[in-house]
Design a protein around this motif. Structure first.
Motif, PDB file in Angstrom:
ATOM      1  N   ASP A  78       0.653   1.787  -8.211  1.00  0.00           N
ATOM      2  CA  ASP A  78       0.509   0.811  -7.130  1.00  0.00           C
ATOM      3  C   ASP A  78       1.859   0.435  -6.515  1.00  0.00           C
ATOM      4  N   LEU A  79       2.140   1.042  -5.367  1.00  0.00           N
ATOM      5  CA  LEU A  79       3.334   0.694  -4.601  1.00  0.00           C
ATOM      6  C   LEU A  79       2.998  -0.251  -3.453  1.00  0.00           C
ATOM      7  N   GLY A  80       1.737  -0.701  -3.411  1.00  0.00           N
ATOM      8  CA  GLY A  80       1.299  -1.577  -2.331  1.00  0.00           C
ATOM      9  C   GLY A  80       1.668  -3.032  -2.534  1.00  0.00           C
ATOM     10  N   ASP A  81       2.151  -3.386  -3.710  1.00  0.00           N
ATOM     11  CA  ASP A  81       2.614  -4.746  -3.972  1.00  0.00           C
ATOM     12  C   ASP A  81       3.828  -4.654  -4.881  1.00  0.00           C
ATOM     13  N   ILE A  82       4.903  -5.299  -4.499  1.00  0.00           N
ATOM     14  CA  ILE A  82       6.166  -5.173  -5.229  1.00  0.00           C
ATOM     15  C   ILE A  82       6.100  -5.730  -6.644  1.00  0.00           C
ATOM     16  N   ARG A  83       5.032  -6.489  -6.933  1.00  0.00           N
ATOM     17  CA  ARG A  83       4.925  -7.113  -8.257  1.00  0.00           C
ATOM     18  C   ARG A  83       4.170  -6.260  -9.269  1.00  0.00           C
ATOM     19  N   SER A  84       3.593  -5.161  -8.841  1.00  0.00           N
ATOM     20  CA  SER A  84       2.766  -4.356  -9.738  1.00  0.00           C
ATOM     21  C   SER A  84       3.584  -3.573 -10.760  1.00  0.00           C
ATOM     22  N   LEU A  85       4.761  -3.118 -10.349  1.00  0.00           N
ATOM     23  CA  LEU A  85       5.612  -2.267 -11.184  1.00  0.00           C
ATOM     24  C   LEU A  85       7.025  -2.833 -11.182  1.00  0.00           C
ATOM     25  N   ALA A  86       7.699  -2.764 -12.317  1.00  0.00           N
ATOM     26  CA  ALA A  86       9.044  -3.329 -12.402  1.00  0.00           C
ATOM     27  C   ALA A  86       9.951  -2.426 -13.217  1.00  0.00           C
TER      28      ALA A  86
END
Length: 220
Positions: free
Chosen positions: A142-150
């Motif tokens: 999921d690159l559609g929300d910056i909070r999904s992956l860190a």
């Protein structure tokens, strides 16, 4: 190549055009604007079930836009505080990253893991077991929300494993309210449930955090 600044710009536009909305009233593709505590209250509550889980059921680190960079590389490039060099088939060298879980600067991409904010096993337990293979792939990348992956230090990611905030929080106390908010956003974005103990822990932790507005776009 995808950039997170584009996502932020689109989100800001959605907020301006729709104003405050709730999960129940949000139309597909439109931003939901709520608060941390309200978002916790509206999470579906259900017991977790890990029956049938396998990490391989979430195909991850794909190159969805076929630009030569995998999801892992896209996150590294987007989160670099000092841009790395990129050569060949998206080979990354140099650069600098900040792992916010433990407030640590990291000068090597090889020392970083890409953390699924809500771990794959937790997502399975919370509703993803009913999804299609494509939906699980979309979630895992999921690159559609910056909070999904860190991008975080490997030690923090591996310490976290598949635990929820009742069981694990970032080492840096100053990161915990941000982490809590991002956990809730990802659960809400993907319509994932929370078990009763998790909801109680989220509510207790949120009582010590600023209850500001948060915005996300439902993914399903």
């Amino acid at each position: 190549m995808r950039t997170r600044s584009i996502v932020l710009a689109l989100t800001a536009t959605a907020i301006a055009s729709t104003g405050m909305t709730t999960p129940a009233s949000a139309a597909p593709g439109l931003a939901v604007t709520t608060t941390l505590r309200q978002a916790i209250r509206t999470l579906p509550v259900a017991e977790e079930d890990r029956t049938g889980y396998a990490r391989t059921k979430f195909r991850h680190w794909v190159d969805a836009d076929r630009d030569g960079c995998s999801t892992r590389a896209e996150v590294l490039l987007a989160e670099a505080v000092e841009p790395p060099a990129v050569s060949g088939q998206c080979t990354i060298s140099g650069g600098m990253w900040h792992s916010y879980y433990d407030d640590t600067d990291v000068p090597s991409a090889r020392s970083l893991d890409i953390d699924h904010m809500v771990p794959l096993a937790e997502a399975w337990d919370s509703g993803a077991s009913d999804w299609s293979a494509q939906e699980r792939q979309d979630y895992a990348n999921d690159l559609g929300d910056i909070r999904s992956l860190a991008a975080v230090t490997a030690r923090e990611n591996r310490s976290k494993a598949d635990q929820d905030p009742r069981e694990w929080l970032p080492t840096d106390p100053g990161a915990r309210c941000r982490y809590l908010q991002e956990w809730v956003v990802v659960k809400a974005r993907w319509q994932l449930s929370a078990d009763p103990g998790e909801v109680a822990a989220l509510a207790d932790l949120a009582s010590g955090c600023h209850d500001g507005r948060i915005t996300y776009t439902p993914a399903r």
